[in-house]
Design a protein around this motif. Structure first.
Motif, PDB file in Angstrom:
ATOM      1  N   CYS A  55       0.823  -1.215   0.000  1.00  0.00           N
ATOM      2  CA  CYS A  55       0.000   0.000   0.000  1.00  0.00           C
ATOM      3  C   CYS A  55       0.854   1.261   0.000  1.00  0.00           C
ATOM      4  CB  CYS A  55      -0.962  -0.001   1.194  1.00  0.00           C
ATOM      5  SG  CYS A  55      -0.182  -0.068   2.819  1.00  0.00           S
ATOM      6  N   TYR A  56       2.154   1.126   0.293  1.00  0.00           N
ATOM      7  CA  TYR A  56       3.074   2.263   0.188  1.00  0.00           C
ATOM      8  C   TYR A  56       3.907   2.193  -1.085  1.00  0.00           C
ATOM      9  CZ  TYR A  56       2.153   4.138   4.849  1.00  0.00           C
ATOM     10  OH  TYR A  56       1.564   4.736   5.945  1.00  0.00           O
ATOM     11  N   ALA A 106      -5.684  -0.171   5.388  1.00  0.00           N
ATOM     12  CA  ALA A 106      -5.536   1.152   4.775  1.00  0.00           C
ATOM     13  C   ALA A 106      -6.769   1.514   3.959  1.00  0.00           C
ATOM     14  CB  ALA A 106      -4.285   1.182   3.892  1.00  0.00           C
ATOM     15  N   ARG A 110      -4.127   6.246   5.407  1.00  0.00           N
ATOM     16  CA  ARG A 110      -2.703   5.946   5.288  1.00  0.00           C
ATOM     17  C   ARG A 110      -1.930   7.261   5.337  1.00  0.00           C
ATOM     18  NH1 ARG A 110      -1.740   4.507  -0.225  1.00  0.00           N
ATOM     19  NH2 ARG A 110      -0.839   6.588  -0.475  1.00  0.00           N
ATOM     20  N   ASP A 156       1.271   9.195   4.731  1.00  0.00           N
ATOM     21  CA  ASP A 156       2.429   8.982   3.876  1.00  0.00           C
ATOM     22  C   ASP A 156       3.693   9.665   4.370  1.00  0.00           C
ATOM     23  OD1 ASP A 156       0.954   7.404   2.221  1.00  0.00           O
ATOM     24  OD2 ASP A 156       0.670   8.904   0.644  1.00  0.00           O
ATOM     25  N   ILE A 177      -0.846   3.666   9.580  1.00  0.00           N
ATOM     26  CA  ILE A 177      -2.204   3.468   9.084  1.00  0.00           C
ATOM     27  C   ILE A 177      -3.131   3.466  10.282  1.00  0.00           C
ATOM     28  CG2 ILE A 177      -3.766   1.866   7.918  1.00  0.00           C
ATOM     29  CD1 ILE A 177      -1.203   0.839   6.434  1.00  0.00           C
ATOM     30  N   ALA A 203      -5.316   8.755   1.569  1.00  0.00           N
ATOM     31  CA  ALA A 203      -3.948   8.957   2.031  1.00  0.00           C
ATOM     32  C   ALA A 203      -3.776  10.414   2.424  1.00  0.00           C
ATOM     33  CB  ALA A 203      -2.943   8.578   0.955  1.00  0.00           C
TER      34      ALA A 203
END
Length: 528
Positions: free
Chosen positions: A22-23, A37, A42, A44, A355, A370
């Protein structure tokens, strides 16, 4: 606004922010963390207060910077007067327990001064630190160290019950491999990292701690709780049980991020850390390549067990009123920037995944989004306190509640910089540099576009994050950036002087006591 009933606070040790799908990792698939997430936010750009286990965790548990709480390294006790998560959440009736690692030691001197010992209820809580005791295990148990401890390790006792023989199956099975002739190959040695651990996967540390977290939650019944599930991996010893030990081959590894120019006239402190044993090892051909399958496999294993835990929470109905957080205490260089371990302030070391799933309806507008807000690990304590219906003690807490970001209502003045620090008095770098124990300090301030690192007694580091996002070009001594360094130095100074050290009186108490001398008959400056 309804309150959150329970909190599941998950931390993986030494997990890089960019090693989750997810990153953006293209090959390490983490569908369960991704699922969380997809239901939460999320973050960042989340940063720890120190890229070292103990002080980072102390800040996560106190909501205060290392500069303020004073637990500057793994063996430095958190002073007895510092409040932690348990202290803040007990007034709301929340039982707080740790399952896994804290990497902190009690303030034995402070306890003795007050006549406390760890056999009493309050002494146990202070020694945990602040958590109600359940299954604390810092995950570092080589046999010589284990023999010095007064109590047996519960995980070892459990492994003995499963048929693993010996006084230290943690070392001999969970963190060792077996050679072709049956010889023991220790996971402490990096050359053994790509071999399977001598333990069944269901008996490994990650599986065991997940089970214990579920047992703790089950035991609480309908009572509110905070469970700090603190995974010991993917921290070294880098060794994974089958089938996770060889899931990831060279085609799945991201290229190492380093350039030869970094070693040309480097910052003296950075140079000292590149000379450490771990850094020299990860800079050699073959070392990173041997460690990477285990590191990635351990992350995949954590994700699989989190899937089991999340499914169970949903099946039992607990997910609907439980806030769930996944983060890390710091990253891992893994050879980037010619470094091993963590400690310094490159993104791969000081930046972490974060998260947050908030079950309240107010968070519906941000689900699956995000945030690029600059957030810090100290933001978690006020977030948790506010979530259970208590008022954060902002005269002491230095973080900010994430609730506005979770609910799509950002505060008008969110921070424009994040802060981290390192006390390297305990490292060989101090001896290489010849600094004193009180002078071996480094401080980072990072804004949207710039990162500045101040080392006591040495030139600073400066990185232009817009034009050099990989942090290869240190402008700390470049003549064209004198003004920029001065501005960043001032911003760092402002952050250091803004720390909360008047912690025994709230703002309301100060306001109530101000300008009240006349009411008390204390007349100052009157002529008649």
């Amino acid at each position: 606004m309804a309150n959150v009933k329970n909190i599941l606070f998950i931390m993986a040790d030494q997990l890089r922010w960019d090693f989750l799908s997810c990153y953006g990792h293209p090959h390490l698939d983490t569908p369960n963390i991704d699922r969380l997430a997809g239901k939460g936010v999320r973050f960042d750009r989340a940063y720890v207060q120190s890229p070292v286990c103990g002080p980072s965790r102390a800040s996560c548990y106190t909501g205060r910077t290392v500069f303020s709480h004073g637990s500057t390294w793994n063996r430095v006790p958190l002073p007895i007067g510092e409040l932690t998560l348990g202290d803040y959440l007990r007034p709301a009736g929340v039982t707080t327990a740790v399952v896994g690692k804290t990497h902190m030691v009690p303030d034995a001197e402070g306890m003795a001064r007050l006549g406390l010992n760890q056999s009493t209820d309050i002494g146990v809580k202070i020694g945990q630190p602040g958590f109600d005791p359940y299954e604390r295990d810092d995950g570092l148990h080589p046999t010589p160290l284990l023999r010095k401890r007064p109590k047996n390790l519960r995980y070892n006792e459990w492994l003995n019950e499963q048929g693993y023989e010996g006084e230290n199956p943690w070392n001999d099975y969970a963190n060792s491999a077996e050679g072709p002739d049956g010889e023991l190959l220790s996971g402490w040695y990096l050359k053994n990292s790509n071999l399977p651990a001598r333990i069944k996967e269901e008996h490994s540390e990650t599986a065991y701690m997940t089970n214990r977290a579920m047992e703790f939650i089950e035991e609480q019944g309908d009572k509110p709780w905070l469970c700090h599930l603190s995974f010991i991996k993917p921290h070294w010893p880098y060794i994974a049980p089958a089938p996770y030990h060889d899931m990831y081959g060279p085609e799945t590894w991201q290229p190492v991020q380093r350039r030869s120019e970094e070693l040309e006239d480097p910052n003296p402190v950075y140079k000292a850390f590149t000379g450490a044993r771990a850094s020299e090892a990860f800079s050699r051909q073959g070392v990173r390549e041997t460690v990477m399958p285990a590191y990635m496999g351990l992350i995949k294993q954590i994700d699989d067990h989190l899937g089991r835990l999340l499914d169970w929470l949903e099946e039992t109905g607990r997910a609907k009123d439980t806030m769930i957080v996944v983060t890390s205490d710091h990253g891992d260089y893994l050879g980037d920037h010619w470094m091993g371990e963590k400690e310094l302030f490159h993104e791969c070391s000081v930046r972490v995944p974060l998260i947050v799933y908030d079950p309240r309806p107010e968070a519906d507008a941000t689900r699956g989004t995000a945030s690029d807000a600059l957030v810090e690990a100290i933001d978690l304590v006020p977030t948790f306190v506010e979530a259970v219906g208590e008022t954060p003690a902002y005269h002491r807490l230095e973080g900010q509640s994430l609730s506005p970001l979770l609910h799509g209502k950002p505060e008008a003045e969110w921070r424009d910089a994040v802060f981290s620090e390192i006390d390297y008095a305990f490292y060989g770098a101090r001896e290489a540099l010849g600094t004193g124990t009180d002078d071996s300090r480094g401080y980072m301030i990072r804004t949207e576009d710039w990162k500045y690192v101040h080392f006591l007694g040495f030139p600073p580091q400066l990185f232009d994050l817009q034009n050099d996002p990989d942090e290869f070009n240190d402008l700390g001594r470049h003549p064209d950036y004198v003004e920029r360094r001065a501005k960043m130095h001032q911003k760092l100074f402002d952050r250091l002087t803004a720390r909360k050290n008047r912690i025994t009186l709230s703002q309301e108490q100060i306001d109530a006591a101000s300008n009240k001398e006349e009411e008390s008959g204390i007349l100052i400056g009157y002529w008649e």
